[in-house]
Design an enzyme around this catalytic site. Structure first.
Site, short mmCIF file in Angstrom:
data_model
loop_
_atom_site.label_atom_id
_atom_site.label_comp_id
_atom_site.label_asym_id
_atom_site.label_seq_id
_atom_site.Cartn_x
_atom_site.Cartn_y
_atom_site.Cartn_z
N CYS A 198 -41.84 -29.95 -74.71
CA CYS A 198 -40.77 -28.97 -74.59
C CYS A 198 -41.18 -27.92 -73.57
O CYS A 198 -42.34 -27.90 -73.09
CB CYS A 198 -40.48 -28.31 -75.94
SG CYS A 198 -41.83 -27.27 -76.55
N HIS A 207 -50.38 -28.56 -80.96
CA HIS A 207 -50.72 -29.45 -82.07
C HIS A 207 -50.71 -30.91 -81.63
O HIS A 207 -49.86 -31.70 -82.02
CB HIS A 207 -49.76 -29.22 -83.24
CG HIS A 207 -50.13 -28.03 -84.07
ND1 HIS A 207 -49.28 -27.45 -84.98
CD2 HIS A 207 -51.29 -27.31 -84.12
CE1 HIS A 207 -49.89 -26.42 -85.55
NE2 HIS A 207 -51.10 -26.32 -85.04
N HIS A 260 -48.03 -22.47 -91.56
CA HIS A 260 -47.95 -22.79 -90.14
C HIS A 260 -48.30 -21.57 -89.29
O HIS A 260 -47.88 -20.45 -89.61
CB HIS A 260 -46.54 -23.28 -89.79
CG HIS A 260 -46.46 -23.94 -88.45
ND1 HIS A 260 -46.37 -23.22 -87.27
CD2 HIS A 260 -46.46 -25.25 -88.08
CE1 HIS A 260 -46.31 -24.05 -86.26
NE2 HIS A 260 -46.36 -25.29 -86.72
N GLU A 319 -47.21 -20.44 -86.49
CA GLU A 319 -46.05 -19.69 -86.00
C GLU A 319 -45.51 -18.75 -87.06
O GLU A 319 -45.20 -17.58 -86.78
CB GLU A 319 -44.94 -20.66 -85.56
CG GLU A 319 -43.69 -19.93 -85.07
CD GLU A 319 -42.53 -20.87 -84.78
OE1 GLU A 319 -41.38 -20.45 -84.98
OE2 GLU A 319 -42.76 -22.02 -84.37
N CYS A 323 -35.15 -23.44 -82.01
CA CYS A 323 -35.13 -23.71 -80.57
C CYS A 323 -34.08 -24.76 -80.23
O CYS A 323 -33.94 -25.77 -80.93
CB CYS A 323 -36.52 -24.18 -80.16
SG CYS A 323 -36.63 -24.84 -78.50
N HIS A 355 -47.77 -21.36 -80.33
CA HIS A 355 -47.22 -20.95 -81.63
C HIS A 355 -47.30 -19.45 -81.86
O HIS A 355 -46.69 -18.93 -82.79
CB HIS A 355 -47.98 -21.63 -82.78
CG HIS A 355 -47.94 -23.12 -82.73
ND1 HIS A 355 -49.04 -23.89 -82.39
CD2 HIS A 355 -46.94 -23.99 -82.98
CE1 HIS A 355 -48.70 -25.17 -82.44
NE2 HIS A 355 -47.44 -25.25 -82.77
N SER A 365 -45.21 -31.66 -78.56
CA SER A 365 -46.56 -31.56 -78.01
C SER A 365 -47.09 -32.92 -77.54
O SER A 365 -48.29 -33.09 -77.38
CB SER A 365 -47.51 -30.97 -79.06
OG SER A 365 -47.15 -29.66 -79.40
#
Length: 281
Positions: free
Chosen positions: A14, A43, A125, A127, A191, A75, A263
């Protein structure tokens, strides 16, 4: 009959991941200082190892880092860690995805405006940990409607999402909160690329006999792709590399689909496609 192997229209790196890796490359080639990342830069174990060989050193804390360049992963990190890096005089390269930055900004804004913040995501996580650091003490992280049971919801609630969450899960949780909160502000921070990737994966999964989802096993968005493909009843394998593919996985299957997490580099996708095309029908 020859097998067909099809790749989803949206798959692989991305914008945020590509941006982070480009920033790392720039500092590995143009500087003499040691370059660190707080945790894995993305990741994907294979990509992390590749960059380690090129000079990027992942660290779990700043305790052992006294000088050099610190890259903030895509992240993001906790606000306190960012402040610590500046106090130590490190050169900080902030590669946090702009979409994640936006979620952090909105979380802080909601907290300052007196809203109880609810984050739809996974508490462990990186993020989410980063977003949490910008919130007040009564913030909740929920990954399902069931996780709301028994939780105290303020009359004034603000909701946002981990950027890689599924739209369906987010909507369900928002609806549940709307039933109990007097005032609710909702920011859909998922996103656009995540949504497009998930939609393309589900569409392809519905048209094939078996799906291969490529990406790190520590990648939340890749795991979500596999989850969504399986939800439609399609046999789905979450793999990291082409070496994991065994002939029995595609035995009796004529239509094969491939997608990949945010990723996952294109070279990994191409290798999986090649491996699948080489297996005798």
């Amino acid at each position: 009959m020859k097998r067909s192997v099809q790749i989803a229209e949206q798959a692989g790196y991305c914008f945020g991941v590509r941006r982070a890796l480009d920033m790392v490359k720039e500092h590995l080639t143009g500087h003499d200082k040691r370059v660190y990342s707080l945790g894995p830069i993305i990741h994907n174990p294979q990509v992390v190892e590749e960059f380690r060989k090129r000079g990027l050193t992942p660290v779990e804390s700043l305790a052992s880092v006294s000088e050099g360049v610190l890259v903030i992963r895509s992240h993001g990190v906790e606000k306190e860690l960012l402040e610590e890096a500046h106090r130590k005089g490190l050169e900080v390269v902030d590669a946090t995805c702009p979409f994640v930055k936006n979620a952090q900004r909105l979380a802080r804004q909601l907290s300052e405006d007196g809203y109880q913040v609810l984050i739809v995501g996974e508490e462990a996580h990186p993020e989410v940990k980063g977003i949490l650091s910008y919130c007040g003490e009564n913030t909740l992280v929920v990954s399902s409607v069931e996780h709301l049971e028994g939780k105290a919801i303020s009359p004034k609630a603000g909701i946002l999402a981990q950027t890689t969450q599924s739209q369906e899960r987010f909507i369900k949780i928002v609806h549940a909160v709307l039933l109990v909160a007097y005032e609710c502000r909702v920011f859909n921070t998922i996103c656009n690329a995540t949504l497009a990737r998930q939609t393309a994966a589900v569409e392809l999964a519905g048209a094939v006999d078996v799906m291969f989802v490529i990406g790190g096993r520590n990648s939340a968005n890749t795991a979500r792709l596999a989850e969504l493909c399986r939800a439609g009843g399609t046999t789905t394998y979450h793999i990291e590399t082409a070496d994991e593919i065994m002939p029995e996985m595609v035995s009796g299957k004529q239509r094969i689909g491939i997608t990949a997490g945010a990723s996952t580099p294109s070279t990994h996708i191409e290798a999986v496609q090649k491996r699948l095309e080489q297996i005798d029908g």
